[in-house]
Design an enzyme around this catalytic site. Sequence first.
Site, mmCIF file in Angstrom:
data_model
loop_
_atom_site.group_PDB
_atom_site.id
_atom_site.type_symbol
_atom_site.label_atom_id
_atom_site.label_comp_id
_atom_site.label_asym_id
_atom_site.label_seq_id
_atom_site.Cartn_x
_atom_site.Cartn_y
_atom_site.Cartn_z
ATOM 1 N N LYS B 52 1.099 -1.309 -0.130
ATOM 2 C CA LYS B 52 0.136 -0.405 -0.120
ATOM 3 C C LYS B 52 0.693 1.472 -0.261
ATOM 4 C CE LYS B 52 -3.501 1.481 2.140
ATOM 5 N NZ LYS B 52 -5.073 1.528 3.672
ATOM 6 N N SER B 127 -9.435 1.591 2.777
ATOM 7 C CA SER B 127 -8.788 2.071 1.866
ATOM 8 C C SER B 127 -8.141 1.717 1.018
ATOM 9 C CB SER B 127 -8.117 3.317 2.172
ATOM 10 O OG SER B 127 -7.429 2.339 3.604
ATOM 11 N N SER B 151 -9.685 -0.857 6.456
ATOM 12 C CA SER B 151 -9.323 -0.622 5.657
ATOM 13 C C SER B 151 -8.641 -2.130 4.805
ATOM 14 C CB SER B 151 -7.767 0.485 5.708
ATOM 15 O OG SER B 151 -8.473 1.765 5.992
#
Lengths: 457, 448
Positions: B52, B127, B151
């Site tokens: 990420k 996310s 997330s």
Amino acid sequence: MDEEEVKIGLEVHIYPRTECKMFCRCSASFLESPPNTNICPICAGHPGAKPMPPNAQAVRAGIQLAAVFGMKAADKPVFTMRKHYFYPDLPSNYQRTSEPLAVGGAIGECGLREIHFEEDPGQYDLTKGTVDLNRSGVPLLELVTEPDMRSSREARALLSDLLLALEYLQLSRAEMPFKVDTNISIGGGNRVEVKNINSLSGVVKALDFEASRQTELCSAGKSVEQETRHFDAVNGSTLPLRYKETLEDYRYMPDPDIGPIRTDNVVYEQQENPFLILKRMTTEGISGPDARTIIADRHLLDAHSRIAAVCGPRFSSVFVAGDIRAELNYRKSDSSALDSMMGGLLEIAAGRSSSRLSNLNATMLLRTLFDGGSIHPAIDELSGGWYGRETINDVAARAISEHPDAVEKYRKGNMEVLNYFVGLCMKEMRGKAKSADIISALRGILDADARGSEKGK
Amino acid sequence: MVTVPDDMPPDTRFGAMLDNASRDNLNCFITLCSPKQHSREGRLRGAVFGIKDNLAVRGERMTCASRLLENYIAPYDATVVKRLKNSGALILGKTNMDEFACGSSGETSAFGPTRNPIFPGKVPGGSSSGSAASVAAGLVDAAIGSDTGGSVRCPAAFCGIEAFKPTYGRVSRHGLADMSMSLESPAPIVPAGSTALLAKIIDAISGYDEYDQTTYGAAGTECLRSLEDFSLSGARLSVPSNLVDLCSPGIRESFAFAVGKLRAAGAGIDELNLNSARTVLPAYYLTMYSEFASAMQRYDGLKFGYRGEGAGVGEVMKNSRSVLGAEVRRRILLGTYVTSVEGKSEWYEKAMNARAAIIEETAAVLSSCDLMILPTMPITPYPFGERLSDPLLMYATDVLTVLPNVCGLPAGCIPLGGGASLQLIGARNSDEKVVSAMKAFSGVLQNG
Ligand SMILES: [Zn+2]
């Protein structure tokens, strides 16, 4: 109420003597490095970099200093808070500052509010528009006093006492012990803060300037504005800040990345309170300034206690704080050099205190000693009338037989005891013997004894 | 896309996968990394990872999917990245995400939304949108996301794969760009049925790190060793019914079906009502806003990232920060208010008190059962744009995932099909138990 009553409070930012910064392993000595080289992702505030635990040396220094002034250590876990404000020298735009490590206590007559640790920001050069983060994250201890002082003289006295404690306990950085913010009000009027003063004399000047400025305003019927001013060291005056500080909301919150610390498991070497030593020395007839000079420096204090044992405290204090210190200052040399010349210093001190050496000759011999030369042919010539080997042997034997405890310590390997015996013998012979001769006599007896008792077993 | 076989030599395989990723039309990656010499040995030898883009990989861009950090190069490795490299893993790219992790749909990235490989036209969840989508599309073997309020679990649910949020403090956050420091953790995502790989990853990245104080005293996990240890027969599972009631009928149905299978496999199911159900979402958001506003203070355009034009320092800061997206700015403003003198007692302090009460209640529930189970998301994947304009509608989808973050608990999720997902929450430090239960549940739920 006295209309003219002056109220002064100080916030002293002390640079504790640590190897590393507050939350990372970068060096806390930032003065030598080229701009922005003494940094890492943590103290430069890079995204994702987490603080390491609060520097234990800095925390210990805070607790140790607090104890000297009778402050009460926090009895619950101490959190590190984030104080938010935007400024170019602050990498994360928040400063980490702890809750009080200790509260209460006093320096002289002035009450103390609290002491906590925090991190220093970097340095912002307004004219060039550059920021150097080498200082960012350097540990600071902030000591806050109550507004109990009534004059710049009292402020000076307080800072001198603080400095004495810092130097005696070796808690602050030698190159820059502290910087000070002061606040002062007159006759119950508004409080004016003067920030960032780097010296003791600067504090005195700033306070005197403010006192007369505010008094003038008052007598002209004007009121004093509550404001923050900065100190102009060149002119000894204070000026309003270029930017008006608005009442900021720092949005204090505990830093979620830093665990609370406890004050009750901080350990440090217990040492005698410097103000007790000061009291004892002044009762012995030593002048205040000389006593402070000696206490502030471990090596001077050590030299003093050895020389005082032979020559008496008053003579010693003048010899150490005056002659020896002058010699060190003249050479800009470190007082740690004294340890290796203790024998010579004792001989010169003994010669001078018994008047066998003139002041001039003593100074000359000190020079020779500091230059690394041998004082022996000269000291023999200049003083004369030395005791011979037999007398020295007798005196040494008597000293040894009268102090079996010390002999025991020597047997256990404590070589310091030799110095103690040298001092005794030197005193007995009023300095008319060389320390080298005394030592060889002592060694001869002590080591022969040791062999004897070995055989006896 | 071509299928890259597992048994190719690592370097060849990495090249083939990089080739695939460069033709990715899901917008999974913000940056593709060049092959680097990593450790050739270790338990993750040759496994290809997406990271990420809020985790630092030394020498690579770390944008947090924001224009503000568009050109920021991380000068160090996050601890999880360093540990993956040391375990022989290869890093393929930095994955797309909601800007600064502010979003639950994968739509707020400054580099454009991530697409859902399993449900075309629907959001992939956020996310960690690119991390989940790249795993679901087979572009990487696994990915590391971050989980602050769901997330990794949310996009794993929407992409039909598995994810796991470890106990707070068991995996170092050093190198994870802060969103909400007391809530989040780096968290792995793997394909459905790859629980063994998941276990290996957690074991590789967990444990004490001198750069993150919250890991002090933490032992590394032993998830792989205890992977087969969970027995459904006699297991006690608690279902917080009043949270399940918040779900759509479709989700409730597939959850009930799954619970039926678990019961049939011998598990005891206790239904209960959590008092915390009402307070957990506000407590989460208030905590997150407060910490987020503080964390975002550092982005002023002066030291790194995008620098706005301006006559003075104040103007430069203001113009630099104005490139932040709407949701990021909303959260900064709310957090600033919540922690101000004016808002503190009304909001921040109440949230802290509520959080303490939630932690207490949840710990009590978990002390008398093996695990808490509930759906991961209250709804199935929805079309792009459906919730983006209404923050409250968007926030409401987090209601089932924030509990483990508020309490620091381990939580995993496994797919139930059709965009539904089952969430398992364990007591503090029972990471091994949660992962082994994921394995056991998958077996039961797949077989019939
Ligand atoms: Zn540093």
